[in-house]
Design an enzyme around this catalytic site. Sequence first.
Site, mmCIF file in Angstrom:
data_model
loop_
_atom_site.group_PDB
_atom_site.id
_atom_site.type_symbol
_atom_site.label_atom_id
_atom_site.label_comp_id
_atom_site.label_asym_id
_atom_site.label_seq_id
_atom_site.Cartn_x
_atom_site.Cartn_y
_atom_site.Cartn_z
ATOM 1 N N MET A 1 10.614 -62.401 -29.831
ATOM 2 C CA MET A 1 12.064 -62.419 -29.672
ATOM 3 C C MET A 1 12.682 -62.932 -30.970
ATOM 4 O O MET A 1 12.286 -63.984 -31.476
ATOM 5 C CB MET A 1 12.479 -63.319 -28.509
ATOM 6 C CG MET A 1 13.977 -63.330 -28.269
ATOM 7 S SD MET A 1 14.515 -64.518 -27.026
ATOM 8 C CE MET A 1 13.895 -63.769 -25.539
ATOM 9 N N TYR B 1 12.381 -69.740 -28.785
ATOM 10 C CA TYR B 1 11.863 -68.472 -29.297
ATOM 11 C C TYR B 1 10.338 -68.387 -29.223
ATOM 12 O O TYR B 1 9.689 -67.790 -30.078
ATOM 13 C CB TYR B 1 12.386 -68.183 -30.715
ATOM 14 C CG TYR B 1 13.887 -68.074 -30.714
ATOM 15 C CD1 TYR B 1 14.509 -66.926 -30.239
ATOM 16 C CD2 TYR B 1 14.679 -69.134 -31.130
ATOM 17 C CE1 TYR B 1 15.887 -66.837 -30.191
ATOM 18 C CE2 TYR B 1 16.064 -69.055 -31.097
ATOM 19 C CZ TYR B 1 16.663 -67.895 -30.622
ATOM 20 O OH TYR B 1 18.031 -67.813 -30.577
ATOM 21 N N HIS C 1 -4.102 -49.039 -20.459
ATOM 22 C CA HIS C 1 -3.733 -48.813 -21.849
ATOM 23 C C HIS C 1 -2.235 -48.553 -21.963
ATOM 24 O O HIS C 1 -1.686 -47.718 -21.255
ATOM 25 C CB HIS C 1 -4.518 -47.621 -22.399
ATOM 26 C CG HIS C 1 -4.185 -47.290 -23.806
ATOM 27 N ND1 HIS C 1 -4.017 -45.994 -24.235
ATOM 28 C CD2 HIS C 1 -3.975 -48.065 -24.892
ATOM 29 C CE1 HIS C 1 -3.730 -45.997 -25.525
ATOM 30 N NE2 HIS C 1 -3.696 -47.235 -25.935
ATOM 31 N N ASP D 1 8.162 -68.793 -23.102
ATOM 32 C CA ASP D 1 8.384 -70.239 -23.110
ATOM 33 C C ASP D 1 9.072 -70.690 -21.820
ATOM 34 O O ASP D 1 9.389 -69.869 -20.952
ATOM 35 C CB ASP D 1 9.174 -70.653 -24.360
ATOM 36 C CG ASP D 1 10.570 -70.051 -24.444
ATOM 37 O OD1 ASP D 1 11.211 -69.820 -23.391
ATOM 38 O OD2 ASP D 1 11.041 -69.827 -25.570
ATOM 39 N N TYR E 1 14.766 -58.813 -23.380
ATOM 40 C CA TYR E 1 14.859 -58.978 -21.925
ATOM 41 C C TYR E 1 14.663 -57.639 -21.214
ATOM 42 O O TYR E 1 13.976 -57.569 -20.188
ATOM 43 C CB TYR E 1 16.221 -59.559 -21.523
ATOM 44 C CG TYR E 1 16.449 -60.998 -21.890
ATOM 45 C CD1 TYR E 1 15.407 -61.912 -22.009
ATOM 46 C CD2 TYR E 1 17.736 -61.464 -22.113
ATOM 47 C CE1 TYR E 1 15.642 -63.231 -22.336
ATOM 48 C CE2 TYR E 1 17.988 -62.792 -22.443
ATOM 49 C CZ TYR E 1 16.934 -63.667 -22.553
ATOM 50 O OH TYR E 1 17.165 -64.975 -22.882
ATOM 51 N N ASP F 1 -3.076 -52.751 -28.563
ATOM 52 C CA ASP F 1 -2.988 -51.305 -28.699
ATOM 53 C C ASP F 1 -2.916 -50.907 -30.171
ATOM 54 O O ASP F 1 -1.956 -51.254 -30.866
ATOM 55 C CB ASP F 1 -1.750 -50.810 -27.955
ATOM 56 C CG ASP F 1 -1.736 -49.308 -27.767
ATOM 57 O OD1 ASP F 1 -2.458 -48.584 -28.477
ATOM 58 O OD2 ASP F 1 -0.981 -48.847 -26.883
#
Length: 151
Positions: free
Chosen positions: A79, A136, A22, A30, A118, A69
Amino acid sequence: MLKGIDPLLNADVLYALRAMGHGDRLVICDTNFPADAIARQTVFGELLRIDNVSAARAVQAVLSVLPLDTFIDDAALRMEVVGHPLEVTPVQQEVQAAIDAAEGRPWPLVGVERYAFYEMARSAYCVIATGERRFYGCFIFSKGVIPPEEV
């Protein structure tokens, strides 16, 4: 092949998804993402792959077994487009639809600036590279819980 398991979920991916706890985060990226370099810095430590499919199709497969979650507001991240943080690309729209279908309700994707993305990816549990070639097509998901069955 296993009954009820999406055939895109290979043994390595299933192992990692099962091992996550959890709050652990998973990156689905990509083909342009520095996946191998970042994967080496994650908890799992090696790159996982779901090749030759779009990001949305990989997300659909993963979310068929992985709960998101519900305790946090940013369990699904995308992103951001550099210089246009509010722009939502077609690949991100497709992933949004896959998330909403898996959860059975609208579930917002939260934008994260490229370099912050990142950094978050480096601390993730694992990275799964897809065959997505559109820009993206990078996402982070936080694993939720499966509640006990009522008796």
